[in-house]
Enzyme design. Structure first.
Site, PDB file in Angstrom:
ATOM      1  CG  ASP A   1      -2.106   0.921   1.079  1.00  0.00           C
ATOM      2  OD1 ASP A   1      -1.896   2.091   0.700  1.00  0.00           O
ATOM      3  OD2 ASP A   1      -3.227   0.474   1.326  1.00  0.00           O
TER       4      ASP A   1
ATOM      5  CB  SER B   1      -6.255   2.530  -0.048  1.00  0.00           C
ATOM      6  OG  SER B   1      -4.942   2.984   0.207  1.00  0.00           O
TER       7      SER B   1
ATOM      8  CB  THR C   1      -5.889  -2.863   0.926  1.00  0.00           C
ATOM      9  OG1 THR C   1      -5.408  -1.579   0.510  1.00  0.00           O
ATOM     10  CG2 THR C   1      -5.277  -3.931   0.035  1.00  0.00           C
TER      11      THR C   1
ATOM     12  CG  PHE D   1      -3.422 -11.058  15.041  1.00  0.00           C
ATOM     13  CD1 PHE D   1      -3.503 -12.164  15.875  1.00  0.00           C
ATOM     14  CD2 PHE D   1      -3.527 -11.255  13.670  1.00  0.00           C
ATOM     15  CE1 PHE D   1      -3.670 -13.437  15.358  1.00  0.00           C
ATOM     16  CE2 PHE D   1      -3.691 -12.522  13.143  1.00  0.00           C
ATOM     17  CZ  PHE D   1      -3.775 -13.622  13.987  1.00  0.00           C
TER      18      PHE D   1
ATOM     19  CG  ASP E   1      -1.151   4.450   2.828  1.00  0.00           C
ATOM     20  OD1 ASP E   1      -1.046   5.340   1.973  1.00  0.00           O
ATOM     21  OD2 ASP E   1      -2.061   4.424   3.685  1.00  0.00           O
TER      22      ASP E   1
ATOM     23  CG  HIS F   1      -2.605   8.462  -1.413  1.00  0.00           C
ATOM     24  ND1 HIS F   1      -3.774   7.776  -1.582  1.00  0.00           N
ATOM     25  CD2 HIS F   1      -2.226   8.209  -0.134  1.00  0.00           C
ATOM     26  CE1 HIS F   1      -4.087   7.137  -0.473  1.00  0.00           C
ATOM     27  NE2 HIS F   1      -3.157   7.397   0.427  1.00  0.00           N
TER      28      HIS F   1
END
Length: 487
Positions: free
Chosen positions: A69, A119, A182, A286, A332, A443
Site C-alpha cells: 500500500d 486505497s 485494501t 491481532f 502507506d 498520495h
C-alpha cells in the site's frame, strides 16, 4: 569519376611505401577482459536467464495478490537500499524478493473522479476490473459517496468472490485493520470506505439500512464468505460492553465462530498453535486497530510473513485452489506520517512475505502478482556516498539535508532550522521534511510497478491500467471466458 578524385587517387599511389605506412591507423588499445568483471558476469547471467524464460500460458490453480500500500517505485528503490544496508550489504545493488520475478509492468492508478486515487478505488480497480470513485469499493462509479442508495445496483463481484463461486477458497491478510480499504477489496461493497463498524454510520445511513464492513465480512453468504481473514480491527467486531465500538450490541466474533470448526485468533501464540490441517474458517484480529510496526517490537502480534504462511497452509487444503490477498499496509500508514524509516522497513516486510509465498507455491500452477494501489510523495535526492545510509544526510554543516523527503505531510508543518545531522535523521521516529505542511501526507499519482510469476504472468508487460491486473488474474483462474459476475 571526377578529375579531382582521379588526381587524389594518383597522388596517393605515387607516395613511397614508407609514407603510406606512416598514415596507417594505430593498433587498437588494449582493453580489460570484461568477462572476468563480477558485475558484467552477473548481468550476462541475468540476460541469459531472461532469454531462456518461456511464458506459462496455462491456467492457474491459485492466485496470490500482494499489495504494498502506497509503494511507488520511489519506495521500492529506497526500500531496497535500506533492506540491503540493514543486512550489512551494498544497498544499491541489493535485490528484493519480488524484484527478481521475470515479468514487470507499470500500472496507472487514477480513479473515476480523481487524478490521484485513494486505497479504496485503488484496490477495487484491481480486484473487480472496474474503476470507481475515491472512497468506494466493490461498486462501479455510479455510486454517490456517503450514501448507500444505488450501492446494490452498482455492486461488482470481486475476484475473491468469483474464486469462491468456482469452488476455490479465498482469504485476505493485512497489517492494517481487516475492515480497512485494501482487505475490503476482497469482500466489501460500499460507497464509503470509512463505514467500518456501525459506530461509523451516520443516523441517515442507519435509517437507510446501510451495512458496515465488519458485518459484510462476517455475514456474507457462505458461498462468497472469506475462509481466512487476518489483520487488526478487533474493536469493530465487538460491542461496547466487550471493549469494542459496536453500538448494535452484536458480537461478530461469536457469529464467526458459529461456523463449523471456525476460529477467532487474537494473538501470535494462538496463530502459531493453530492446526492448519483441521481448522475451519479463521478470523485473526491481532490488534484493536492497525497492527504496530515490527520495529516497535510489539508483544504477541504476528508478522506479515507469519500470517501469510498460515494463510497459504489453510487455503491450500482446497484441491480446487484459492485466491489470497496479502497487504503490507503500513508502508502507506507511515508515509502519511512522513516516517520514512518505518515505511521502508515495511517494504522489506512485504518482500519477506513474498519470499514465503514463492517458497510455498509451485510456479507452474500459482500466479503471484505484486503491485501497489497508489504511490506516495517520497523522494530520494542528493549525492551521498555509495555506502551512506539511506536514512542519512547529504552535504555538510548548514547545508546538510536528509536524502529522503516528501512533497507533503507533517514534516512541512514545522520547518527545520539549520542543517540536519545524521543523528537526527537516523533516529527511529524521525519525521522527514516535507515541502508543504499537512497533518497527513497526500498520495502520489505516478504509475506504480507490477511484478509477476506463474501462469499468465507473461501478460504483465508495458504500461497498463490498474483494471488490467484484474483481467490477468481472471484469465489465469478462469481462462479467456468472462467469469461469473453474479452469485
Amino acid at each position: 569519376m571526377s578529375v579531382r578524385v582521379l588526381s587524389l587517387l594518383f597522388a596517393t599511389l605515387s607516395l613511397p611505401l614508407s609514407a603510406i605506412a606512416q598514415t596507417a591507423p594505430s593498433p587498437l588499445p588494449a582493453t580489460r577482459d570484461l568477462t572476468q568483471d563480477a558485475g558484467f558476469k552477473a548481468q550476462k547471467a541475468a540476460i541469459d536467464a531472461a532469454a531462456a524464460q518461456m511464458p506459462n500460458t496455462g491456467r492457474a490453480k491459485n492466485v496470490i495478490l500482494f499489495i504494498g500500500d502506497g509503494m511507488g517505485i520511489n519506495s521500492v528503490t529506497a526500500g531496497r537500499i535500506m533492506a540491503g544496508q540493514v543486512r550489512g550489504q551494498d544497498g544499491a545493488s541489493y535485490v528484493l524478493s519480488f524484484e527478481a520475478l521475470p515479468y514487470t509492468a507499470f500500472s496507472k492508478t487514477f480513479s473515476a473522479n480523481n487524478l490521484v486515487t485513494d486505497s479504496a478505488n485503488g484496490i477495487s480497480a484491481i480486484t473487480t476490473g472496474v474503476k470507481t470513485i475515491n472512497g468506494a469499493i466493490g461498486v462501479n462509479a455510479d455510486v454517490k459517496s456517503k450514501s448507500c442508495d444505488g450501492v446494490e445496483a452498482a455492486r461488482v463481484m470481486t475476484i475473491a468472490e468469483q474464486a469462491k463461486l468456482s469452488g476455490r477458497s479465498a482469504g485476505a491478510v493485512t497489517t492494517s485493520g481487516i475492515t480497512d480499504a485494501t482487505p475490503v477489496g476482497t469482500y466489501g461493497h460500499t460507497s464509503t470506505r470509512n463505514w467500518r463498524s456501525d459506530a461509523d454510520l451516520p443516523p441517515e445511513a442507519v435509517a437507510a439500512g446501510c451495512t458496515d464492513l465488519a458485518r459484510q465480512l462476517v455475514q456474507a453468504p457462505a458461498a462468497l464468505r472469506l475462509d481466512v481473514a487476518m489483520g487488526g480491527d478487533l474493536e469493530d467486531f465487538l460491542p461496547v460492553t466487550a471493549g469494542g465500538v459496536r453500538k448494535d450490541g452484536r458480537d461478530l466474533t461469536a457469529e464467526w465462530k458459529a461456523q463449523k470448526n471456525a476460529a477467532v485468533l487474537t494473538g501470535k501464540a494462538q496463530l502459531e498453535a493453530l492446526n492448519t490441517k483441521t481448522a475451519g474458517p479463521v478470523l485473526g484480529l491481532f490488534s484493536k486497530g492497525d497492527l504496530p510496526s515490527p520495529l516497535d517490537k510489539p508483544q504477541d502480534v504476528p508478522g506479515l510473513d507469519e500470517m501469510t504462511a498460515k494463510a497459504i497452509d489453510l487455503l491450500s487444503r482446497n484441491d480446487k485452489g484459492y485466491f489470497l490477498l496479502v497487504e503490507s499496509a503500513s508502508i502507506d500508514k507511515w508515509h502519511h506520517k512522513n516516517d520514512a524509516h518505518r515505511a521502508l522497513h515495511d517494504v522489506d516486510e512485504l518482500a519477506k512475505a513474498v519470499s514465503i509465498a514463492l517458497a510455498k507455491t509451485d510456479p507452474s500452477d500459482t500466479l503471484i502478482l505484486i503491485t501497489a494501489d497508489h504511490s506516495h510523495g517520497l523522494t530520494l535526492s542528493g549525492y551521498a556516498p555509495r555506502d551512506g545510509r539511506i536514512d542519512g544526510v547529504s552535504g555538510q554543516g548548514d547545508k546538510a539535508y536528509p536524502l529522503l523527503s516528501y512533497a507533503t505531510g507533517p514534516g512541512g508543518e514545522h520547518p527545520h532550522t539549520g542543517g540536519y545531522t545524521a543523528e537526527e535523521t537516523e533516529a527511529l521516529g524521525f519525521t522527514n521534511p516535507a515541502l508543504f505542511g499537512m497533518s497527513s501526507a497526500a498520495h502520489g499519482g505516478e504509475d506504480v510497478p507490477v511484478y509477476a510469476r506463474g501462469p499468465q504472468a507473461y501478460l504483465v508487460r508495458s504500461t497498463v491500467d490498474s483494471t488490467y491486473l484484474y483481467q490477468v488474474m481472471a484469465r489465469a483462474l478462469f481462462g479467456a471466458e468472462t467469469p461469473k459476475t453474479k452469485p
